[in-house]
Design a protein around this motif. Structure first.
Motif, short mmCIF file in Angstrom:
data_model
loop_
_atom_site.label_atom_id
_atom_site.label_comp_id
_atom_site.label_asym_id
_atom_site.label_seq_id
_atom_site.Cartn_x
_atom_site.Cartn_y
_atom_site.Cartn_z
N MET A 1 0.86 -1.19 0.00
CA MET A 1 0.00 0.00 0.00
C MET A 1 0.90 1.24 0.00
O MET A 1 1.77 1.38 0.84
CB MET A 1 -0.89 -0.03 1.24
CG MET A 1 -1.98 1.03 1.21
SD MET A 1 -3.33 0.60 0.13
CE MET A 1 -4.02 -0.78 1.06
N ASP A 2 0.72 2.12 -0.98
CA ASP A 2 1.52 3.34 -1.03
C ASP A 2 0.82 4.46 -0.26
O ASP A 2 -0.22 4.26 0.36
CB ASP A 2 1.81 3.75 -2.47
CG ASP A 2 0.53 4.05 -3.24
OD1 ASP A 2 -0.57 4.03 -2.62
OD2 ASP A 2 0.62 4.31 -4.45
N ASN A 3 1.35 5.69 -0.29
CA ASN A 3 0.80 6.81 0.49
C ASN A 3 -0.59 7.21 0.02
O ASN A 3 -1.39 7.74 0.79
CB ASN A 3 1.74 8.01 0.40
CG ASN A 3 3.10 7.71 1.04
OD1 ASN A 3 3.17 6.89 1.97
ND2 ASN A 3 4.16 8.36 0.57
N SER A 4 -0.88 6.96 -1.25
CA SER A 4 -2.20 7.36 -1.76
C SER A 4 -3.27 6.33 -1.48
O SER A 4 -4.44 6.55 -1.79
CB SER A 4 -2.11 7.58 -3.28
OG SER A 4 -1.71 6.38 -3.93
N GLY A 5 -2.90 5.23 -0.90
CA GLY A 5 -3.88 4.20 -0.57
C GLY A 5 -4.09 3.18 -1.66
O GLY A 5 -4.93 2.29 -1.50
N LEU B 1 -3.17 -0.04 -3.95
CA LEU B 1 -2.48 -1.30 -3.70
C LEU B 1 -1.48 -1.58 -4.82
O LEU B 1 -1.80 -1.44 -5.99
CB LEU B 1 -3.49 -2.45 -3.63
CG LEU B 1 -2.91 -3.83 -3.28
CD1 LEU B 1 -2.32 -3.83 -1.88
CD2 LEU B 1 -3.99 -4.90 -3.39
N LYS B 2 -0.27 -1.96 -4.44
CA LYS B 2 0.77 -2.29 -5.41
C LYS B 2 1.16 -3.76 -5.24
O LYS B 2 1.25 -4.26 -4.13
CB LYS B 2 2.01 -1.42 -5.23
CG LYS B 2 1.89 0.00 -5.74
CD LYS B 2 3.23 0.72 -5.64
CE LYS B 2 3.13 2.11 -6.27
NZ LYS B 2 4.45 2.81 -6.22
N VAL B 3 1.37 -4.38 -6.35
CA VAL B 3 1.86 -5.77 -6.35
C VAL B 3 3.28 -5.77 -6.91
O VAL B 3 3.50 -5.31 -8.03
CB VAL B 3 0.95 -6.69 -7.20
CG1 VAL B 3 1.51 -8.11 -7.20
CG2 VAL B 3 -0.47 -6.66 -6.68
#
Length: 500
Positions: A1-5, A7-9
């Protein structure tokens, strides 16, 4: 989860990196359709396995499509096979782990090399006639046309890492590929890879190549190339002792093909010898262990001649210890030498240089001599040589006298049939000859060395008289007409070798 909310894989170690991911994305966004070529099939297969893209019955399976594409691998051109093989190397597919696509590519490459009906390895397939290999190690087409028919593929496979080479060569051996060609390729691969390899990589390459050479027919190995490999292996500090032992065995099996220059190897560090004596001891022992009974005597005598030349070369080394020299002279059995003259020459030089060694060490070194296999000149030199022990000198004198007696008996036999020279005239011309012979017959070797030394000067004087007598006999034999000898008929076979 990055700062913007969002989701990253993150995919770690994705096959092919961004290029591989892009191929998978195109397949997914194109409703399961993508172009599969020999240049991309390996990457697509590895990426599909990484993503676990098995078929569930509703969507097309990328794995199934890549496997189906591999079914036509036998129709690929040689250039297409090389590209697929390069992809396997770049994707770090390990030969030690099961890999269907790697096995298929390797099997097809080796099958293409083994097949005698492959006319032009660079003819493109009908489906992709414009495809060209992008391997940077491939030479130009014109160069290949001029290369040997049996080695045209050498440069093509030099880009492979040593683990893949190990797999390829073992497949070749299983399919009965020519062992001599395999040997040439391995030496070529070693020289090529060592240009840019690190010390650790060099050790790994050398160990694999030595183990592969041990699987080949001994007759396919070149003695010169094996010694070259030994010199390279000796410069590597971390190579295993097992591989050094295997290499010694390989060289020893071909030792009868070696020359004296091959054996004159510098000693290891901190050793003061002129040459590596331990190497010769190991190689000769390895040769005797590998010796084939069918042609053993011929090969054994070649090695004996080589060893005698080596002994003459190293006997003047002031750092050569008596125990080491004795081990060298006693290395081969007596049957290995027809003549002991060269061995005597080496021992003579050693005793001249190392005058301070004790009597027991001299006797052990001289125990290698067979007096019956020494020439008359060598026996004469031995009987007069003060550097040899007294017992050895007397043995030399007795054997010299025995040969002269045989020569004298042969002269009497010739005189009986030819009538050209009477025995009485011969004895009158040499009044002291019978006295010398009688003296020699009465000689019994004393038990004590002091008694031997007392009688030795007198014996040496009589050696000179025997030499003069021998020269007279040779002169008389030379004056006998050949017609007289030919008239002997079948009796000629009883003549001594010198006269017949």
């Amino acid at each position: 989860m990055d700062n913007s909310g969002n989701l990253k894989v993150v995919f770690h170690d994705f096959p092919g990196g961004a290029v591989g991911f892009e191929l998978i994305a195109r397949f997914c966004y194109n409703n399961g359709r993508t172009q599969i070529t020999p240049a991309s099939v390996v990457l697509l297969n590895c990426a599909a396995q990484f993503m676990e893209m098995e078929s569930d019955g509703h969507r097309p399976s990328l794995l199934n499509q890549t496997k189906k594409s591999l079914d036509g691998i036998s129709f690929w051109s040689w250039s297409e096979l090389l590209v697929a093989l390069k992809e396997c190397k770049d994707l770090l597919l390990s030969p030690s782990k099961p890999s269907l696509i790697l096995d298929k590519v390797l099997d097809c490459v080796v099958g293409r090399l083994v097949s005698p009906i492959v006319a032009s390895p660079y003819t493109s397939s009908s489906e992709n006639s414009s495809f060209q290999c992008s391997c940077d190690t491939r030479s130009s087409y014109s160069t290949r046309n001029n290369s040997s028919q049996v080695s045209w593929w050498f440069e093509d496979l030099l880009f492979l890492n040593i683990d893949l080479i190990d797999k390829v060569i073992k497949l070749m051996i299983c399919q009965h590929f020519d062992h001599a060609t395999i040997t040439k390729f391995l030496f070529c691969y070693q020289r090529s890879r060592f240009v840019t390899a690190t010390p650790t990589e060099k050790c790994r390459i050398m160990e694999v190549i030595i183990n592969l050479l041990s699987l080949l027919d001994r007759n396919s190995l070149s003695c010169k190339h094996l010694f070259d490999m030994f010199r390279v292996a000796s410069s590597l500090e971390n190579i295993s002792k097992h591989c050094k032992s295997v290499l010694d065995t390989l060289i020893g099996s071909q030792l009868d093909q070696a020359t004296i220059d091959f054996l004159l190897v510098p000693p290891p560090r901190k050793k003061h010898y002129m040459y590596d004596m331990n190497l010769v001891l190991r190689l000769v022992n390895a040769f005797q262990n590998e010796l084939n009974c069918c042609s053993s005597l011929v090969r054994l005598r070649k090695v004996a001649s080589l060893l005698d030349s080596y002994l003459v070369e190293v006997s003047a080394d002031s750092y050569l210890t008596p125990s080491k020299f004795a081990a060298l002279v006693l290395l081969l059995p007596d049957s290995a030498r027809e003549s002991h003259d060269r061995l005597f020459q080496a021992i003579d030089i050693y005793l001249q240089v190392h005058g301070g060694i004790c009597e027991a060490e001299k006797m052990r070194i001289c125990s290698a001599l067979n007096y019956a296999k020494l020439s008359t000149d060598a026996l004469r030199h031995l009987a007069r040589n003060s550097k040899f022990p007294s017992r050895i000198a007397i043995q030399g004198f007795i054997n010299q006298q025995f040969k002269l007696e045989n020569l004298f008996e042969g002269k009497k036999h010739i005189d009986t049939f030819s009538g050209s020279i009477s025995i009485e005239e011969s004895i009158k011309e040499n009044e002291n000859s019978d006295q010398v012979l009688v003296y020699a017959k009465r000689v019994n070797v004393p038990v004590k060395a002091e008694q031997l030394e007392v009688q030795l000067p007198g014996m040496q004087f009589r050696v000179t008289e025997l030499d003069k007598f021998s020269g007279t006999i040779h002169t008389q034999i030379g004056n006998i007409p050949r017609t007289r000898l030919s008239s002997l008929g079948n009796n000629a076979r009883f003549l001594p070798k010198l006269c017949s």
